[in-house]
Design a protein around this motif. Structure first.
Motif, PDB file in Angstrom:
ATOM      1  N   GLY A 193      -6.695   6.892  -0.120  1.00 32.05           N
ATOM      2  CA  GLY A 193      -6.619   6.892  -1.601  1.00 32.05           C
ATOM      3  C   GLY A 193      -6.605   8.567  -1.998  1.00 32.05           C
ATOM      4  O   GLY A 193      -5.870   9.004  -2.683  1.00 32.05           O
ATOM      5  N   ASP A 215      -7.554  -3.382   7.517  1.00 25.23           N
ATOM      6  CA  ASP A 215      -6.879  -4.417   6.863  1.00 25.23           C
ATOM      7  C   ASP A 215      -6.279  -5.645   7.843  1.00 25.23           C
ATOM      8  O   ASP A 215      -5.689  -6.631   7.219  1.00 25.23           O
ATOM      9  CB  ASP A 215      -5.765  -3.998   6.183  1.00 25.23           C
ATOM     10  N   LEU A 240       2.401   1.130  -4.163  1.00 21.37           N
ATOM     11  CA  LEU A 240       1.396   1.601  -5.266  1.00 21.37           C
ATOM     12  C   LEU A 240       1.325   3.046  -5.330  1.00 21.37           C
ATOM     13  O   LEU A 240       1.525   3.552  -6.690  1.00 21.37           O
ATOM     14  CB  LEU A 240      -0.035   0.883  -4.941  1.00 21.37           C
ATOM     15  N   GLU A 266      -2.283   7.785   7.674  1.00 18.20           N
ATOM     16  CA  GLU A 266      -1.566   6.455   7.392  1.00 18.20           C
ATOM     17  C   GLU A 266      -0.204   6.505   7.195  1.00 18.20           C
ATOM     18  O   GLU A 266       0.241   7.282   6.317  1.00 18.20           O
ATOM     19  CB  GLU A 266      -2.305   5.476   6.303  1.00 18.20           C
ATOM     20  N   LEU A 269     -14.882  11.316  -3.373  1.00 19.63           N
ATOM     21  CA  LEU A 269     -13.772  12.337  -2.379  1.00 19.63           C
ATOM     22  C   LEU A 269     -12.541  12.696  -3.451  1.00 19.63           C
ATOM     23  O   LEU A 269     -12.237  13.852  -3.066  1.00 19.63           O
ATOM     24  CB  LEU A 269     -13.358  11.764  -1.183  1.00 19.63           C
ATOM     25  N   ARG A 310     -17.135   1.065  -2.482  1.00 22.34           N
ATOM     26  CA  ARG A 310     -16.058   1.969  -2.464  1.00 22.34           C
ATOM     27  C   ARG A 310     -15.915   2.856  -3.436  1.00 22.34           C
ATOM     28  O   ARG A 310     -15.160   2.780  -4.629  1.00 22.34           O
ATOM     29  CB  ARG A 310     -14.819   1.051  -2.646  1.00 22.34           C
ATOM     30  N   VAL A 362     -15.302   6.932  -5.629  1.00 25.95           N
ATOM     31  CA  VAL A 362     -14.063   7.571  -5.562  1.00 25.95           C
ATOM     32  C   VAL A 362     -14.466   9.076  -5.476  1.00 25.95           C
ATOM     33  O   VAL A 362     -13.735  10.086  -5.854  1.00 25.95           O
ATOM     34  CB  VAL A 362     -13.288   7.378  -6.759  1.00 25.95           C
ATOM     35  N   GLN A 382     -14.670  13.220   4.965  1.00 22.35           N
ATOM     36  CA  GLN A 382     -14.365  11.876   5.475  1.00 22.35           C
ATOM     37  C   GLN A 382     -13.056  11.381   5.174  1.00 22.35           C
ATOM     38  O   GLN A 382     -12.369  11.650   3.933  1.00 22.35           O
ATOM     39  CB  GLN A 382     -15.479  10.650   4.696  1.00 22.35           C
ATOM     40  N   ILE A 383     -12.447  10.578   6.195  1.00 24.80           N
ATOM     41  CA  ILE A 383     -11.066  10.351   6.049  1.00 24.80           C
ATOM     42  C   ILE A 383     -10.876   9.271   4.695  1.00 24.80           C
ATOM     43  O   ILE A 383     -11.390   8.183   5.014  1.00 24.80           O
ATOM     44  CB  ILE A 383     -10.426   9.783   7.332  1.00 24.80           C
ATOM     45  N   ASN A 407       0.800  -1.104   0.235  1.00 24.66           N
ATOM     46  CA  ASN A 407      -0.044   0.183   0.082  1.00 24.66           C
ATOM     47  C   ASN A 407       0.885   1.168   0.225  1.00 24.66           C
ATOM     48  O   ASN A 407       0.222   2.209  -0.218  1.00 24.66           O
ATOM     49  CB  ASN A 407      -1.035   0.026   1.143  1.00 24.66           C
TER      50      ASN A 407
HETATM   51  C1  UD1 Z   1      -6.686   1.995   1.473  1.00 26.36           C
HETATM   52  C2  UD1 Z   1      -5.923   0.644   1.478  1.00 26.36           C
HETATM   53  C3  UD1 Z   1      -6.712  -0.390   1.783  1.00 26.36           C
HETATM   54  C4  UD1 Z   1      -7.315  -0.112   3.087  1.00 26.36           C
HETATM   55  C5  UD1 Z   1      -8.104   1.176   3.018  1.00 26.36           C
HETATM   56  C6  UD1 Z   1      -8.382   1.636   4.634  1.00 26.36           C
HETATM   57  C7  UD1 Z   1      -4.316   1.116  -0.284  1.00 26.36           C
HETATM   58  C8  UD1 Z   1      -3.944   0.688  -1.873  1.00 26.36           C
HETATM   59  N1  UD1 Z   1      -5.317   0.440  -0.099  1.00 26.36           N
HETATM   60  O1  UD1 Z   1      -7.722   1.951   0.506  1.00 26.36           O
HETATM   61  O2  UD1 Z   1      -6.012  -1.711   1.903  1.00 26.36           O
HETATM   62  O3  UD1 Z   1      -8.187  -1.041   3.646  1.00 26.36           O
HETATM   63  O4  UD1 Z   1      -7.265   2.360   2.511  1.00 26.36           O
HETATM   64  O5  UD1 Z   1      -7.576   1.647   5.445  1.00 26.36           O
HETATM   65  O6  UD1 Z   1      -3.480   1.761   0.210  1.00 26.36           O
HETATM   66  N2  UD1 Z   1     -14.667   6.563   0.402  1.00 26.36           N
HETATM   67  C9  UD1 Z   1     -15.596   7.205  -0.133  1.00 26.36           C
HETATM   68  N3  UD1 Z   1     -15.407   8.111  -1.080  1.00 26.36           N
HETATM   69  C10 UD1 Z   1     -14.094   8.145  -1.789  1.00 26.36           C
HETATM   70  C11 UD1 Z   1     -13.122   7.299  -1.132  1.00 26.36           C
HETATM   71  C12 UD1 Z   1     -13.329   6.487  -0.136  1.00 26.36           C
HETATM   72  O7  UD1 Z   1     -16.855   7.115   0.370  1.00 26.36           O
HETATM   73  O8  UD1 Z   1     -13.915   8.995  -2.860  1.00 26.36           O
HETATM   74  C13 UD1 Z   1     -14.759   5.487   1.516  1.00 26.36           C
HETATM   75  C14 UD1 Z   1     -14.534   4.115   1.345  1.00 26.36           C
HETATM   76  O9  UD1 Z   1     -15.533   3.471   0.459  1.00 26.36           O
HETATM   77  C15 UD1 Z   1     -14.339   3.247   2.767  1.00 26.36           C
HETATM   78  C16 UD1 Z   1     -13.763   4.789   3.532  1.00 26.36           C
HETATM   79  O10 UD1 Z   1     -14.050   5.913   2.583  1.00 26.36           O
HETATM   80  O11 UD1 Z   1     -15.559   3.367   3.370  1.00 26.36           O
HETATM   81  C17 UD1 Z   1     -12.144   4.608   3.551  1.00 26.36           C
HETATM   82  O12 UD1 Z   1     -11.535   4.205   2.068  1.00 26.36           O
HETATM   83  P1  UD1 Z   1     -10.278   4.759   1.578  1.00 26.36           P
HETATM   84  O13 UD1 Z   1      -9.348   5.041   3.075  1.00 26.36           O
HETATM   85  O14 UD1 Z   1     -10.104   5.728   0.682  1.00 26.36           O
HETATM   86  O15 UD1 Z   1      -9.695   3.221   1.240  1.00 26.36           O
HETATM   87  P2  UD1 Z   1      -8.666   3.046  -0.100  1.00 26.36           P
HETATM   88  O16 UD1 Z   1      -7.664   4.349  -0.119  1.00 26.36           O
HETATM   89  O17 UD1 Z   1      -9.339   2.607  -1.246  1.00 26.36           O
END
Ligand code: UD1
Length: 430
Positions: A174, A315, A26, A198, A134, A130, A132, A170-171, A23
């Protein structure tokens, strides 16, 4: 399709080398798109997700060179050189993005450097929808025009991105990474508030700084970026994989063994260490790594709630649940990050676990023993929980669909066999 066969009941003892973090690697790889000079990253883990990112970057025109051999014949020491001096396409196609959500991390860098990016929407995955949103909202706040059409994100900023204030509602790990990379090349100052904290984000920020970016507040929830007109090449160390380390820490705990996790840093999984200690496990920083032991101690059930860092990592939720299935007493495990991250529950039940689901919480009542069974991996971390349960179970466990594990655990069966597990990969003729 390969399967993993485990004959449980062996305490694990010895040393496991922790690899570079998937993580962290990437987003670092995506950051290579920000400069025409070479970005060199090491140690790179050898994982299916890394190959997917190599293919995606290659498709954009990035030159990718892999050098070196890792320790013990593995690839943990390998270095990856990425040179984006001749980017031929700013489109990330559906075929690659659907394989791995983290592909969306090319959006910020492409847009910031080329003023345009077309990236497929990732779609759902086994652990939730999940979205995108944000990422997209944040990039609009830096002046991008963003539209979604035909399953693709079309983002443009012909005059370049403009620094701005982004307060994440929201935190999101990505979204913070995408915005940080984009802000590095935006005009003027950007403030990213309620940013994820993180350790992988600090690792990315340090790399960007080595490439010439100006970033304050690294490690905090407010990142202040003074945009620069261009970035240059750099060499950067990929941090150790705290999720891999946490998984093996639980392997020591569930089998009643002792493991030295070389290259792990306790500061990166404090919350997990806290839960393990409460459960009766010794966890301490020792000799350049983390030492974990449960020799001669009973396991006690502990309540766990997943949260953004520095809270308990989602995770490691599935793996911790496997541990709690054989602890004395009960454990309430609450998942707050993803809405559907309990796919391992029915599989653990097939092995004799007592688990009741109530919405986002699982009530685990410890049983005396698990028994081996045929089980199905559903996603990366759920698969790891089944491996851990198999290591503790009586008899033979056969895990199907192990390609999920290959996305995030390098040479898992080799590492576990090296510390005393009876585990092998079987090539199933199908
Ligand atoms: C990253 C990690 C993943 C980990 C996650 C949470 C990588 C490659 N992956 O995933 O292993 O489980 O963090 O620690 O680093 N959300 C929204 N809108 C958005 C983005 C996120 O609603 O635009 C929500 C997601 O659905 C989820 C929450 O926010 O419920 C947290 O997601 P996020 O922190 O963005 O996870 P990733 O970056 O996808």
């Amino acid at each position: 399709m390969d399967k993993i066969r485990i004959r449980g009941g062996h305490a694990l003892n010895g040393k496991i080398q922790i690899g570079g973090a998937k993580n962290a690697a990437l987003p670092l790889m995506a950051a290579s798109l920000l400069t025409e000079e070479t970005l060199k990253l090491a140690p790179m883990p050898h994982l299916a997700d890394i190959t997917t990112m190599v293919n995606l970057l290659g498709q954009h025109g990035v030159k990718v060179v892999l050098n070196g051999e890792g320790q013990n014949g593995g690839s943990a020491g390998r270095a990856l050189s990425l040179t984006a001096d001749d980017v031929s396409s700013v489109t990330a196609p559906y075929d690659l993005v659907r394989k791995m959500r983290a592909s969306v991390l090319v959006l910020g860098p492409l847009l910031a450097r080329f003023g345009k990016a077309v990236v497929s929407l990732p779609g759902g995955c086994a652990i939730g929808s999940r979205p995108v949103d944000l990422h997209l909202k944040g990039l609009s706040q830096l002046g991008a025009e963003v539209e979604v059409e035909g399953g693709y994100i079309h983002a443009s900023a012909p005059q370049g991105l403009i620094g701005g204030r982004v307060v994440f509602p929201q935190i999101s790990v990505g979204a913070t990474e995408n915005l940080l990379m984009a802000a590095a090349l935006a005009r003027g100052e950007s403030r990213l508030e309620n940013a994820a904290r993180e350790p992988e984000i600090a690792n990315l920020a340090e790399c960007l700084i080595a490439m010439g970016a100006q970033i304050d507040g690294v490690g905090s929830d407010t990142l202040v970026v003074q945009g620069v007109t261009e970035l240059h090449g750099a060499e950067h160390a990929v941090m150790g994989d705290r999720i891999e380390a946490g998984t093996y820490a639980i392997a020591a705990a569930i089998t009643g063994g002792s493991l030295d996790l070389d290259g792990a840093r306790l500061a990166h999984f404090d919350a997990v260490a806290g839960v393990l200690r409460e459960a009766g496990v010794t966890v301490e920083q020792r000799n350049g790594g983390v030492f974990v032991s449960r020799a001669n101690h009973a396991l006690v059930g502990v309540d766990v709630m997943t949260e953004p860092f520095p809270g308990f990592a989602t995770d490691l939720q599935a793996q911790t649940m496997a541990l709690m299935t054989v602890a004395d007493g009960a454990s309430m495990i609450t998942e707050t990050i993803f809405e559907n991250r309990f796919m391992h529950v029915p599989e653990l039940r097939r092995m004799g676990a007592s688990i009741n689901l109530h919405g986002g919480s699982a009530m685990v009542r410890g049983v005396d023993r698990l028994t081996g069974a045929q089980v199905m991996a559903s996603d990366l971390r759920a698969s790891a929980s089944l491996v851990l349960a198999g290591l503790a179970a009586e008899g033979e466990t056969l895990i199907n669909r192990v390609y999920h594990l290959d996305r995030g655990y390098e040479r898992l069966e080799e590492k576990l066999a090296g510390v005393g597990a009876d585990i092998e990969r079987v090539e199933a003729a199908e």
